[in-house]
Structure formats: C-alpha cells, structure tokens
Design a protein around this motif. Structure first.
Motif, PDB file in Angstrom:
ATOM      1  N   LYS A  10     105.254  43.411 141.370  1.00 41.26           N
ATOM      2  CA  LYS A  10     104.595  44.468 142.143  1.00 41.26           C
ATOM      3  C   LYS A  10     105.558  45.629 142.403  1.00 41.26           C
ATOM      4  O   LYS A  10     105.165  46.795 142.325  1.00 41.26           O
ATOM      5  N   MET A  38     105.916  47.601 139.243  1.00 44.00           N
ATOM      6  CA  MET A  38     104.717  48.414 139.019  1.00 44.00           C
ATOM      7  C   MET A  38     104.726  49.658 139.894  1.00 44.00           C
ATOM      8  O   MET A  38     104.343  50.755 139.456  1.00 44.00           O
ATOM      9  N   GLU A  39     105.161  49.520 141.128  1.00 40.50           N
ATOM     10  CA  GLU A  39     105.221  50.666 142.026  1.00 40.50           C
ATOM     11  C   GLU A  39     106.229  51.688 141.522  1.00 40.50           C
ATOM     12  O   GLU A  39     105.995  52.900 141.598  1.00 40.50           O
ATOM     13  N   ALA A  71     104.697  53.447 138.655  1.00 42.42           N
ATOM     14  CA  ALA A  71     103.660  54.366 139.127  1.00 42.42           C
ATOM     15  C   ALA A  71     104.284  55.668 139.627  1.00 42.42           C
ATOM     16  O   ALA A  71     103.740  56.765 139.378  1.00 42.42           O
ATOM     17  N   TYR A 117     104.563  44.826 130.024  1.00 43.67           N
ATOM     18  CA  TYR A 117     103.466  45.254 130.893  1.00 43.67           C
ATOM     19  C   TYR A 117     102.371  45.896 130.028  1.00 43.67           C
ATOM     20  O   TYR A 117     102.657  46.574 129.040  1.00 43.67           O
ATOM     21  N   TYR A 173      99.623  48.694 129.724  1.00 44.84           N
ATOM     22  CA  TYR A 173      99.372  50.008 130.323  1.00 44.84           C
ATOM     23  C   TYR A 173      98.124  50.629 129.710  1.00 44.84           C
ATOM     24  O   TYR A 173      97.959  50.665 128.479  1.00 44.84           O
ATOM     25  N   SER A 223      98.078  46.480 139.093  1.00 48.55           N
ATOM     26  CA  SER A 223      98.565  47.598 139.911  1.00 48.55           C
ATOM     27  C   SER A 223      97.558  48.043 140.961  1.00 48.55           C
ATOM     28  O   SER A 223      97.941  48.412 142.070  1.00 48.55           O
TER      29      SER A 223
END
Length: 198
Positions: free
Chosen positions: A100, A103-104, A107, A161, A163, A194
């Motif tokens: 997580k 992912m942040e 982002a 990951y 995307y 996400s």
C-alpha cells in the motif's frame, strides 16, 4: 635445631607479607575496610581470620548475581513465548502494508507526471514512464531529466504491479496480486488495490 632470632624475624615478616597479600585480594573482591569496628588497624591475624567470612560474602554475592541472571532468562523466555507466535503470523500483514505504501508513492509520482504533462502515462506506457521518457504513445513535453522515480519497484512478493490507465476505478488503477501472483484469492493471496487504500 631452633632458628636464630634473625631467621625467626625473617620468617615472621614473610608470614605477615603473605597474610597481607591474601587479605588485599579479599579486600578487592568484597570491598572490606582496613579498620575494625573499634577503629583499630587490623593485624595480620585479624585479617587472616576474617578472610573466610569475606570469601563467604563474595560467594553469596556471586550467587545472587547468578539468580538474577536466571530470573532475567526466564522472563525473556516467557516474553518470547508470547511474542514470537504473533510475529510469525505478521509477515504477510507487513507485506500488504508495504504494498500500500508503494502504491501511494507511485500515485504521487503519477500525479506529478500529469501535473507536468497534462495526462497520465497510458497502460501501454506503463509505470516505466515514471523512470524514463516514453518512446511510444503520447509524448510528454515536460519530462524531467532524471525521471520521477529511480526505478519501478516490485511488489513485496516479488511480482510486477499491474497498471491501468485509464482505470476502472479512477484515472489509474494499481494492483498487486498478492502472494500467489494471480488475480483474486483470499488471505495472503488476496489482491491489494490502489482504490481500496484508506
């Protein structure tokens, strides 16, 4: 044949020196004082007689130290018995938290990309567009020399990951397929998404 006065004096002096040496050893071991309770300096005889008691004190002190060490070991054993089972069950939870966080971070980099260029990298361009300027698809016009991130991380299970942009749940979706590397699953195999990060 009886020893002469000089020999007797020499022998007595050696005994005195030996007793002094023994007493000095026990004094260093136990912190005993050189004076008796009445303030009188202890003689060699006093010291020799006191040595066994000092030795007992030293042994008792060592014994208490050993007991303290044993108590500490027992306490550590109890704590280990309580904590280790919990830690053993935590690695997968820690990996999900790490996913997580990654992912942040991705982002944030993606939003910076859009802020500079007006669009998000396409699915085809992928997350690699954050590392180096894309050579396919729509070309970014304000791409920084060193990119947005040093490299695209793999998820905590060693997989790439996923995307998607545009995503099904927003401008982009980032997904980790968990421990099994396959879509879906439960427990440690459950996907990390996400759009579900709180």
């Amino acid at each position: 044949m009886e020893p002469g006065p000089e020999r007797s004096a020499d022998l007595e002096e050696r005994i005195e020196m030996t007793v002094d040496s023994v007493w000095q050893y026990w004094q260093n071991s136990t912190g005993s004082h050189q004076e008796s309770a009445d303030g009188r300096r202890k003689t060699a005889s006093d010291r020799l007689l006191a040595a066994p008691e000092a030795r007992k004190r030293s042994w008792r002190e060592a014994g208490f130290t050993l007991i303290e060490i044993m108590v500490v070991i027992i306490i550590l054993g109890i704590l280990a018995g309580l904590i280790v089972p919990r830690i053993m069950g935590e690695p997968d939870k820690a990996r999900r938290v790490k996913a997580k966080l990654q992912m942040e971070s991705l982002a944030v980099a993606l939003k910076k990309f859009k802020l500079d260029n007006g669009f998000y990298p396409s699915t085809e361009q992928g997350l690699q567009a954050l590392v180096e300027k894309p050579s396919i698809g729509k070309m970014p016009q304000h791409y920084p020399e060193k990119g947005y991130i040093p490299k695209v991380p793999k998820d905590p299970w060693g997989n790439e990951y996923v995307y998607l942009s545009p995503g099904e749940h927003g401008d982009f979706d980032i997904i980790s397929y968990g421990a099994d590397g396959e879509e879906g699953g439960e427990g440690k195999d459950a996907d990390v998404r996400s759009w579900e990060i709180e």
